[in-house]
Scaffold this motif. Sequence first.
Motif, PDB file in Angstrom:
ATOM      1  N   GLU A   1      39.666  86.862 -40.817  1.00 36.88           N
ATOM      2  CA  GLU A   1      39.810  86.111 -42.065  1.00 36.88           C
ATOM      3  C   GLU A   1      41.153  86.366 -42.729  1.00 36.88           C
ATOM      4  OE1 GLU A   1      36.288  87.349 -44.148  1.00 36.88           O
ATOM      5  OE2 GLU A   1      35.150  85.616 -43.427  1.00 36.88           O
ATOM      6  N   SER A   2      41.716  87.565 -42.550  1.00 36.78           N
ATOM      7  CA  SER A   2      43.005  87.870 -43.170  1.00 36.78           C
ATOM      8  C   SER A   2      44.159  87.149 -42.472  1.00 36.78           C
ATOM      9  CB  SER A   2      43.261  89.379 -43.170  1.00 36.78           C
ATOM     10  OG  SER A   2      43.572  89.837 -41.861  1.00 36.78           O
ATOM     11  N   GLU A   3      43.932  86.733 -41.227  1.00 35.78           N
ATOM     12  CA  GLU A   3      44.983  86.071 -40.459  1.00 35.78           C
ATOM     13  C   GLU A   3      44.856  84.556 -40.453  1.00 35.78           C
ATOM     14  OE1 GLU A   3      44.937  87.688 -36.541  1.00 35.78           O
ATOM     15  OE2 GLU A   3      45.129  89.753 -37.256  1.00 35.78           O
ATOM     16  N   ARG A   4      43.745  84.018 -40.865  1.00 32.84           N
ATOM     17  CA  ARG A   4      43.493  82.578 -40.792  1.00 32.84           C
ATOM     18  C   ARG A   4      43.371  82.000 -42.197  1.00 32.84           C
ATOM     19  NH1 ARG A   4      45.074  82.972 -36.145  1.00 32.84           N
ATOM     20  NH2 ARG A   4      43.695  83.358 -34.425  1.00 32.84           N
ATOM     21  N   PRO A   5      43.770  80.747 -42.344  1.00 36.81           N
ATOM     22  CA  PRO A   5      43.570  80.115 -43.652  1.00 36.81           C
ATOM     23  C   PRO A   5      42.071  79.932 -43.914  1.00 36.81           C
ATOM     24  CG  PRO A   5      44.411  78.526 -42.043  1.00 36.81           C
ATOM     25  CD  PRO A   5      44.412  79.870 -41.372  1.00 36.81           C
ATOM     26  N   ALA A   6      41.731  79.871 -45.173  1.00 35.18           N
ATOM     27  CA  ALA A   6      40.322  79.680 -45.551  1.00 35.18           C
ATOM     28  C   ALA A   6      39.826  78.332 -45.039  1.00 35.18           C
ATOM     29  CB  ALA A   6      40.177  79.762 -47.059  1.00 35.18           C
ATOM     30  N   LEU A   7      38.571  78.277 -44.663  1.00 37.47           N
ATOM     31  CA  LEU A   7      37.971  77.014 -44.240  1.00 37.47           C
ATOM     32  C   LEU A   7      37.772  76.111 -45.447  1.00 37.47           C
ATOM     33  CD1 LEU A   7      35.244  78.350 -41.801  1.00 37.47           C
ATOM     34  CD2 LEU A   7      37.431  77.286 -41.198  1.00 37.47           C
ATOM     35  N   ALA A   8      37.878  74.826 -45.214  1.00 39.15           N
ATOM     36  CA  ALA A   8      37.632  73.859 -46.282  1.00 39.15           C
ATOM     37  C   ALA A   8      36.154  73.913 -46.657  1.00 39.15           C
ATOM     38  CB  ALA A   8      38.015  72.463 -45.816  1.00 39.15           C
ATOM     39  N   SER A   9      35.847  73.621 -47.908  1.00 37.97           N
ATOM     40  CA  SER A   9      34.442  73.607 -48.313  1.00 37.97           C
ATOM     41  C   SER A   9      33.753  72.378 -47.717  1.00 37.97           C
ATOM     42  CB  SER A   9      34.329  73.600 -49.832  1.00 37.97           C
ATOM     43  OG  SER A   9      34.915  72.418 -50.341  1.00 37.97           O
ATOM     44  N   ILE A  10      32.452  72.461 -47.602  1.00 42.59           N
ATOM     45  CA  ILE A  10      31.672  71.356 -47.047  1.00 42.59           C
ATOM     46  C   ILE A  10      31.609  70.255 -48.095  1.00 42.59           C
ATOM     47  CG2 ILE A  10      29.418  70.651 -46.147  1.00 42.59           C
ATOM     48  CD1 ILE A  10      29.002  73.621 -45.370  1.00 42.59           C
ATOM     49  N   PRO A  11      32.020  69.033 -47.753  1.00 37.16           N
ATOM     50  CA  PRO A  11      31.973  67.938 -48.732  1.00 37.16           C
ATOM     51  C   PRO A  11      30.544  67.669 -49.197  1.00 37.16           C
ATOM     52  CG  PRO A  11      33.209  67.295 -46.760  1.00 37.16           C
ATOM     53  CD  PRO A  11      32.574  68.616 -46.472  1.00 37.16           C
ATOM     54  N   ASP A  12      30.393  67.278 -50.456  1.00 43.09           N
ATOM     55  CA  ASP A  12      29.071  66.990 -51.013  1.00 43.09           C
ATOM     56  C   ASP A  12      28.323  65.940 -50.203  1.00 43.09           C
ATOM     57  OD1 ASP A  12      29.276  68.860 -53.022  1.00 43.09           O
ATOM     58  OD2 ASP A  12      30.124  67.433 -54.465  1.00 43.09           O
ATOM     59  N   SER A  13      29.064  64.968 -49.634  1.00 42.04           N
ATOM     60  CA  SER A  13      28.403  63.923 -48.843  1.00 42.04           C
ATOM     61  C   SER A  13      27.691  64.511 -47.629  1.00 42.04           C
ATOM     62  CB  SER A  13      29.417  62.864 -48.402  1.00 42.04           C
ATOM     63  OG  SER A  13      30.439  63.462 -47.622  1.00 42.04           O
ATOM     64  N   LEU A  14      28.218  65.602 -47.074  1.00 43.95           N
ATOM     65  CA  LEU A  14      27.560  66.257 -45.940  1.00 43.95           C
ATOM     66  C   LEU A  14      26.487  67.234 -46.391  1.00 43.95           C
ATOM     67  CD1 LEU A  14      30.485  67.032 -43.461  1.00 43.95           C
ATOM     68  CD2 LEU A  14      28.693  65.305 -43.239  1.00 43.95           C
ATOM     69  N   ARG A  15      26.692  67.859 -47.534  1.00 40.88           N
ATOM     70  CA  ARG A  15      25.712  68.822 -48.036  1.00 40.88           C
ATOM     71  C   ARG A  15      24.348  68.188 -48.257  1.00 40.88           C
ATOM     72  NH1 ARG A  15      27.316  73.718 -50.123  1.00 40.88           N
ATOM     73  NH2 ARG A  15      29.542  74.102 -50.056  1.00 40.88           N
ATOM     74  N   GLY A  16      24.339  66.883 -48.539  1.00 43.13           N
ATOM     75  CA  GLY A  16      23.078  66.189 -48.788  1.00 43.13           C
ATOM     76  C   GLY A  16      22.341  65.766 -47.540  1.00 43.13           C
ATOM     77  N   VAL A  17      22.968  65.819 -46.379  1.00 42.33           N
ATOM     78  CA  VAL A  17      22.303  65.454 -45.130  1.00 42.33           C
ATOM     79  C   VAL A  17      21.220  66.501 -44.860  1.00 42.33           C
ATOM     80  CG1 VAL A  17      22.616  65.168 -42.637  1.00 42.33           C
ATOM     81  CG2 VAL A  17      24.384  64.341 -44.236  1.00 42.33           C
ATOM     82  N   PRO A  18      19.960  66.059 -44.671  1.00 41.78           N
ATOM     83  CA  PRO A  18      18.847  67.014 -44.542  1.00 41.78           C
ATOM     84  C   PRO A  18      19.068  68.149 -43.543  1.00 41.78           C
ATOM     85  CG  PRO A  18      17.990  64.800 -44.735  1.00 41.78           C
ATOM     86  CD  PRO A  18      19.487  64.672 -44.617  1.00 41.78           C
ATOM     87  N   LEU A  19      19.563  67.838 -42.355  1.00 45.77           N
ATOM     88  CA  LEU A  19      19.767  68.877 -41.337  1.00 45.77           C
ATOM     89  C   LEU A  19      20.775  69.922 -41.838  1.00 45.77           C
ATOM     90  CD1 LEU A  19      19.298  69.999 -38.495  1.00 45.77           C
ATOM     91  CD2 LEU A  19      21.186  68.537 -37.732  1.00 45.77           C
ATOM     92  N   ILE A  20      21.850  69.473 -42.446  1.00 44.85           N
ATOM     93  CA  ILE A  20      22.873  70.390 -42.944  1.00 44.85           C
ATOM     94  C   ILE A  20      22.350  71.159 -44.149  1.00 44.85           C
ATOM     95  CG2 ILE A  20      25.181  70.550 -43.975  1.00 44.85           C
ATOM     96  CD1 ILE A  20      25.951  68.196 -42.124  1.00 44.85           C
ATOM     97  N   ALA A  21      21.660  70.461 -45.026  1.00 45.29           N
ATOM     98  CA  ALA A  21      21.102  71.119 -46.218  1.00 45.29           C
ATOM     99  C   ALA A  21      20.168  72.260 -45.819  1.00 45.29           C
ATOM    100  CB  ALA A  21      20.378  70.099 -47.085  1.00 45.29           C
ATOM    101  N   ARG A  22      19.346  72.036 -44.790  1.00 43.62           N
ATOM    102  CA  ARG A  22      18.441  73.108 -44.321  1.00 43.62           C
ATOM    103  C   ARG A  22      19.251  74.279 -43.764  1.00 43.62           C
ATOM    104  NH1 ARG A  22      15.452  68.878 -42.274  1.00 43.62           N
ATOM    105  NH2 ARG A  22      16.248  69.215 -40.172  1.00 43.62           N
ATOM    106  N   ARG A  23      20.308  73.988 -43.024  1.00 45.02           N
ATOM    107  CA  ARG A  23      21.125  75.040 -42.407  1.00 45.02           C
ATOM    108  C   ARG A  23      21.832  75.897 -43.449  1.00 45.02           C
ATOM    109  NH1 ARG A  23      21.169  75.635 -36.646  1.00 45.02           N
ATOM    110  NH2 ARG A  23      20.340  73.710 -35.885  1.00 45.02           N
ATOM    111  N   ILE A  24      22.259  75.288 -44.552  1.00 44.64           N
ATOM    112  CA  ILE A  24      22.991  76.058 -45.564  1.00 44.64           C
ATOM    113  C   ILE A  24      22.104  76.507 -46.708  1.00 44.64           C
ATOM    114  CG2 ILE A  24      25.239  75.037 -44.975  1.00 44.64           C
ATOM    115  CD1 ILE A  24      24.974  73.225 -47.425  1.00 44.64           C
ATOM    116  N   GLY A  25      20.804  76.294 -46.546  1.00 48.78           N
ATOM    117  CA  GLY A  25      19.848  76.824 -47.520  1.00 48.78           C
ATOM    118  C   GLY A  25      19.766  76.066 -48.832  1.00 48.78           C
ATOM    119  N   ARG A  26      19.950  74.775 -48.785  1.00 50.89           N
ATOM    120  CA  ARG A  26      19.837  73.971 -50.017  1.00 50.89           C
ATOM    121  C   ARG A  26      18.485  73.313 -50.086  1.00 50.89           C
ATOM    122  NH1 ARG A  26      24.556  70.203 -51.557  1.00 50.89           N
ATOM    123  NH2 ARG A  26      24.262  70.935 -53.648  1.00 50.89           N
TER     124      ARG A  26
END
Length: 113
Positions: free
Chosen positions: A88-113
């Motif tokens: 993590e100290s050598e790599r740039p931070a990952l982009a945050s997950i866009p809200d449009s993807l956070r609402g997809v049921p499969l992704i929401a379950r994976r990220i605990g929403r």
Amino acid sequence: GLHMADVRWELLRTPDVAMLWTAVGADAAMWALSHEDVVAAAFESEKRHYEDIAPGAIRAGLEIPETPPWQSLGDFYDTCEDMVASFESERPALASIPDSLRGVPLIARRIGR
């Protein structure tokens, strides 16, 4: 296909082989995360196996430590955390997950929403 005896040392430093080791490591991490109940037993089994084969490997000329690099599962986890922090100290931070993807049921379950 190639057999291990056919692999030249130079190939071990190529991006393709690095990607292979990354995939093997990721696969192992995913297995461990989904099998938490057996990780400790698997660690102890691998540690015993290393201790059993290391003396013969050393006698055969391999330059490896006689004891495993980690004496406990906690030591192993500490090393893993150090590796992640180093990465993590050598790599740039990952982009945050866009809200449009956070609402997809499969992704929401994976990220605990």
